[in-house]
Design a protein around this motif. Sequence first.
Motif, PDB file in Angstrom:
ATOM      1  N   ARG A   1       0.836  -1.210   0.000  1.00  0.00           N
ATOM      2  CA  ARG A   1       0.000   0.000   0.000  1.00  0.00           C
ATOM      3  C   ARG A   1       0.866   1.254   0.000  1.00  0.00           C
ATOM      4  NH1 ARG A   1      -4.000   0.504   4.620  1.00  0.00           N
ATOM      5  NH2 ARG A   1      -5.177   1.838   3.236  1.00  0.00           N
TER       6      ARG A   1
ATOM      7  N   ARG B   1      14.093  11.594  18.447  1.00  0.00           N
ATOM      8  CA  ARG B   1      12.904  11.290  19.243  1.00  0.00           C
ATOM      9  C   ARG B   1      12.819   9.788  19.372  1.00  0.00           C
ATOM     10  NH1 ARG B   1       7.512  14.974  18.225  1.00  0.00           N
ATOM     11  NH2 ARG B   1       6.596  13.827  19.942  1.00  0.00           N
TER      12      ARG B   1
ATOM     13  N   GLN C   1       1.082  20.557  15.874  1.00  0.00           N
ATOM     14  CA  GLN C   1       1.515  19.775  17.037  1.00  0.00           C
ATOM     15  C   GLN C   1       0.985  18.343  17.024  1.00  0.00           C
ATOM     16  OE1 GLN C   1       2.255  22.009  20.420  1.00  0.00           O
ATOM     17  NE2 GLN C   1       1.338  20.550  21.836  1.00  0.00           N
TER      18      GLN C   1
ATOM     19  N   GLY D   1      -5.199   6.386  23.552  1.00  0.00           N
ATOM     20  CA  GLY D   1      -5.038   7.052  22.263  1.00  0.00           C
ATOM     21  C   GLY D   1      -5.119   6.081  21.108  1.00  0.00           C
ATOM     22  N   ARG D   2      -4.607   4.888  21.305  1.00  0.00           N
ATOM     23  CA  ARG D   2      -4.508   3.973  20.170  1.00  0.00           C
ATOM     24  C   ARG D   2      -5.815   3.285  19.828  1.00  0.00           C
ATOM     25  NH1 ARG D   2       0.814   3.120  18.616  1.00  0.00           N
ATOM     26  NH2 ARG D   2       2.143   4.156  20.068  1.00  0.00           N
TER      27      ARG D   2
ATOM     28  N   LEU E   1       2.828  16.211  14.606  1.00  0.00           N
ATOM     29  CA  LEU E   1       4.141  15.791  15.107  1.00  0.00           C
ATOM     30  C   LEU E   1       4.006  14.676  16.134  1.00  0.00           C
ATOM     31  CD1 LEU E   1       6.021  19.174  15.738  1.00  0.00           C
ATOM     32  CD2 LEU E   1       6.176  17.691  13.766  1.00  0.00           C
ATOM     33  N   SER E   2       2.903  14.692  16.879  1.00  0.00           N
ATOM     34  CA  SER E   2       2.719  13.672  17.918  1.00  0.00           C
ATOM     35  C   SER E   2       2.112  12.390  17.375  1.00  0.00           C
ATOM     36  CB  SER E   2       1.799  14.198  19.023  1.00  0.00           C
ATOM     37  OG  SER E   2       2.222  15.448  19.425  1.00  0.00           O
TER      38      SER E   2
ATOM     39  N   MET F   1      11.455   7.929  11.493  1.00  0.00           N
ATOM     40  CA  MET F   1      12.540   8.412  12.350  1.00  0.00           C
ATOM     41  C   MET F   1      13.696   7.419  12.446  1.00  0.00           C
ATOM     42  SD  MET F   1      10.665  10.190  15.501  1.00  0.00           S
ATOM     43  CE  MET F   1       8.949   9.906  15.215  1.00  0.00           C
TER      44      MET F   1
ATOM     45  N   HIS G   1       8.217  14.658  10.224  1.00  0.00           N
ATOM     46  CA  HIS G   1       8.162  13.383  10.924  1.00  0.00           C
ATOM     47  C   HIS G   1       9.527  12.717  10.973  1.00  0.00           C
ATOM     48  CE1 HIS G   1       5.379  10.542  12.707  1.00  0.00           C
ATOM     49  NE2 HIS G   1       4.529  11.542  12.607  1.00  0.00           N
ATOM     50  N   ARG G   2      10.234  12.774   9.843  1.00  0.00           N
ATOM     51  CA  ARG G   2      11.538  12.108   9.795  1.00  0.00           C
ATOM     52  C   ARG G   2      12.535  12.829  10.704  1.00  0.00           C
ATOM     53  NH1 ARG G   2      12.382  12.040   4.270  1.00  0.00           N
ATOM     54  NH2 ARG G   2      13.591  13.922   4.483  1.00  0.00           N
TER      55      ARG G   2
ATOM     56  N   PRO H   1       1.683   8.805  15.794  1.00  0.00           N
ATOM     57  CA  PRO H   1       2.667   7.730  15.841  1.00  0.00           C
ATOM     58  C   PRO H   1       3.345   7.474  14.496  1.00  0.00           C
ATOM     59  CG  PRO H   1       0.436   6.871  16.113  1.00  0.00           C
ATOM     60  CD  PRO H   1       0.346   8.350  16.165  1.00  0.00           C
ATOM     61  N   SER H   2       2.691   7.774  13.396  1.00  0.00           N
ATOM     62  CA  SER H   2       3.321   7.507  12.104  1.00  0.00           C
ATOM     63  C   SER H   2       2.896   8.552  11.088  1.00  0.00           C
ATOM     64  CB  SER H   2       2.919   6.125  11.598  1.00  0.00           C
ATOM     65  OG  SER H   2       1.586   6.158  11.169  1.00  0.00           O
ATOM     66  N   VAL H   3       3.574   8.537   9.949  1.00  0.00           N
ATOM     67  CA  VAL H   3       3.251   9.485   8.881  1.00  0.00           C
ATOM     68  C   VAL H   3       1.809   9.282   8.409  1.00  0.00           C
ATOM     69  CG1 VAL H   3       3.826  10.129   6.516  1.00  0.00           C
ATOM     70  CG2 VAL H   3       5.636   9.653   8.116  1.00  0.00           C
ATOM     71  N   LEU H   4       1.390   8.019   8.321  1.00  0.00           N
ATOM     72  CA  LEU H   4       0.035   7.748   7.821  1.00  0.00           C
ATOM     73  C   LEU H   4      -1.032   8.290   8.761  1.00  0.00           C
ATOM     74  CD1 LEU H   4       0.370   4.172   6.317  1.00  0.00           C
ATOM     75  CD2 LEU H   4       0.442   6.353   5.154  1.00  0.00           C
ATOM     76  N   ASP H   5      -0.789   8.176  10.070  1.00  0.00           N
ATOM     77  CA  ASP H   5      -1.741   8.735  11.036  1.00  0.00           C
ATOM     78  C   ASP H   5      -1.779  10.255  10.923  1.00  0.00           C
ATOM     79  OD1 ASP H   5      -2.759   6.485  12.738  1.00  0.00           O
ATOM     80  OD2 ASP H   5      -0.615   6.140  12.857  1.00  0.00           O
TER      81      ASP H   5
ATOM     82  N   LEU I   1      -0.897   4.411  -1.229  1.00  0.00           N
ATOM     83  CA  LEU I   1      -1.890   5.047  -0.366  1.00  0.00           C
ATOM     84  C   LEU I   1      -1.794   6.575  -0.401  1.00  0.00           C
ATOM     85  CD1 LEU I   1      -4.115   4.373   1.630  1.00  0.00           C
ATOM     86  CD2 LEU I   1      -2.413   4.396   3.434  1.00  0.00           C
TER      87      LEU I   1
ATOM     88  N   GLY J   1      12.048  14.085  13.533  1.00  0.00           N
ATOM     89  CA  GLY J   1      11.859  13.759  14.940  1.00  0.00           C
ATOM     90  C   GLY J   1      11.994  14.995  15.821  1.00  0.00           C
ATOM     91  N   ILE J   2      11.123  15.966  15.623  1.00  0.00           N
ATOM     92  CA  ILE J   2      11.227  17.231  16.361  1.00  0.00           C
ATOM     93  C   ILE J   2       9.982  17.423  17.217  1.00  0.00           C
ATOM     94  CG2 ILE J   2      12.784  18.581  14.913  1.00  0.00           C
ATOM     95  CD1 ILE J   2      10.442  19.322  13.186  1.00  0.00           C
TER      96      ILE J   2
END
Lengths: 175, 542
Positions: free
Chosen positions: A22, A59, B257, B40-41, B260-261, A148, B99-100, B263-267, B514, B102-103
């Motif tokens: 995907r 992070r 914000q 959260g999950r 950034l928080s 990351m 995201h990459r 869990p992943s790029v897709l989220d 996706l 990590g800030i």
Amino acid sequence: MAERLTLSRQLDAHAARRRLGRLGATTLEPAWMGLWAAPLGMTGKSPGAWLLGAKEMQRALLLTGAELPVQVERPDTGIQLTGATAPTPEATQRLWLWERMAAPRLWRIQALDTPPTPVWLPCWLGYRAGRTHQLTVISGLSGEVLSMLKPLVLAGLARAHGHTQAGNEKTLPAG
Amino acid sequence: MEGFTPIDMTVLIVYISLIAWIGSRFGKDQHSPEDYFLGGRKIPGWAIGLSVMATQASAITFIGAPGWGFEGGLERLVTFLNVPLAMIVLILVFVPVFHRAGIYSIYELLERRFGPATRTLSALLFLIARGLATGVVLYAPALVLSVVTGWSVNLTIIIMAVLAISYTVLGGMSAVIWTDVIQMFVLWLGALMSIFLLVTSLPGGWSDVLTFGAQSGMFNAIDLSFDPSVTYSLWAGLLGGLFLHVAYFGTDQSQIQRVLSSPSVLDAQRSLLIGGYLLIPQMLLFLFIGVILATYYQQHGLTPPEDLNELLPRYVVNAFPTGMAGLVIAGVFAAAMSSLDSALNSLSAVTVRDFYSRYIRQGASDTHYLKASRLATVFWGLYATLFAFFAGNLGPVIEAVNQIGSWFYGALLGTFLLAIFSHRSNARGAVAGLITGMLAVWSVSSLLEVSWLYNNTIGVVVSVSVGYLVSLTSAAPRAEQLSDVIIEETAPDMQAVLAARSANAPEIGREARLTRRRCIGLLVWFVVMLGLLALLQRWANG
């Protein structure tokens, strides 16, 4: 130094294939990333979550659960990516402080005063060959994309590639 | 005309107490860390997206957009028509880089790329701009309280400020996603109910609205004029508005914000997608209420209030059945609290992380930084309160928030674009671009007759051009300064490694990508919305 624990791979090849497909990857392989898990929890209580990281990461990754999902067996198939260094306890404490500042509801949870445990984190690496070759890293625990972790994975792959080439050169007949 | 009855007041108090109880029950009092994280999950992506929308704009949309529609019909929808396109830019450009990297604060990226001066300056701009916009957000519920109680707005601003600051310092509840979702539905329910009650009170019902709207040009949403002084032309909306929303959602820490928080790029993408699809229909709904209210006022020979932000709250209080008015007003309050809590939190987080812990007190204890962040919350609360006293003079609150951002965010966006796309640009260029970009916006908006929607475009163009040219006068950045913005795998030696590994790895088989699918979906949505507005306009003009 404590023995490196192996976190058990929960995303099988079929699920990883679907997930990476995907995301545009055309080939995939399993991998294990060497990281450190620092326990998180209320002071004086047992851990409730873990912060997975290394000194080189800006992070950390968050892993929930009272215990690390470890398996007895050592990492089986898949490349083992090493080279990351252990974070200091102070760095872990500070990292967790900024995580809590970003999400104030986590304030009561603290980085416990226990040395981080070295672990093998299972991952899946997806490759896509277009104009350039691209890499996608997903977690072997949850299937989430771990952008990351990419610099560490790339460094590990380069190191492994260098070792393979050095090995090949050694085995070539002289002359 | 029932007014705000004691039953409404009871509903309001019960609703606010209930939301506060849910907040403390599910947000703060869990007994194990696992509860916090799993909480959260377990929540579905659509709820997270709605919660992001609720903190972004729900209360000020409810209050400001009907006034906007009353005044100008649907013409102002062009301001939001570009949102799907802006989300595509964010999904493709900003989210992967942020995201990459990590800030925690996006201004950290500017420090790694350009050095501490750029980070400090950009974080300062954010604090000033967001602090002012928070004043407008504070004004919105104060206005509602004033309508309900009949007290002066200045008094209700002070009451709201005390409530919002205490509430945020005590922990807030913005983390409780379900309360945000409930508020979102209550506000939408309020909007739909207003439409129903308004339309049924007109003798001709919908045909009265459509006739009045068509005759008074209120359905003319698309103005093709190329004149830059036309505030809401299609081009101002597309070109200016696109930069406005990319800057607003991409360079304002309080907005980005949650991304950034994630869990992943897709989220992170998912939370932007919900806004990309729902912001236009939501704005259309509230602007349409403005059109219906205009019909209602015209038919009943009523004089509109001086401050058009009062239109809908006043109607809700006077026309809604007993109990319902209380519920909707409570929804506005709770949504405003959620927005204020989120804004004050991000202001204090940036103050502590980007300033206090760097320049004033390095290496202090966690408790010390917690105390500092609470004091920062109080400070920004007071700053916003001062500005809230003037917010009533800025016209519809929703436009005021965007206008304030447009003075600052264009230059900021230009600096981020330089950081990501120009590998030749450096610290000297970035600072020069940031300052001249902002000066250009202020000069153009005060000296020339140009739609404010172009402010961000001017800021971006000037900061990128000046930034790049000034960068050429000093050394190129070092390789490590580019590490956050260069895709690591493109280096030739890394390409060889990846090619070798890929050749030996099993194949997956082709499936649609996706991210590409999501972006195409947003593009189609933009075209559909534009097409619908064009059809409506064509029908209205015979």
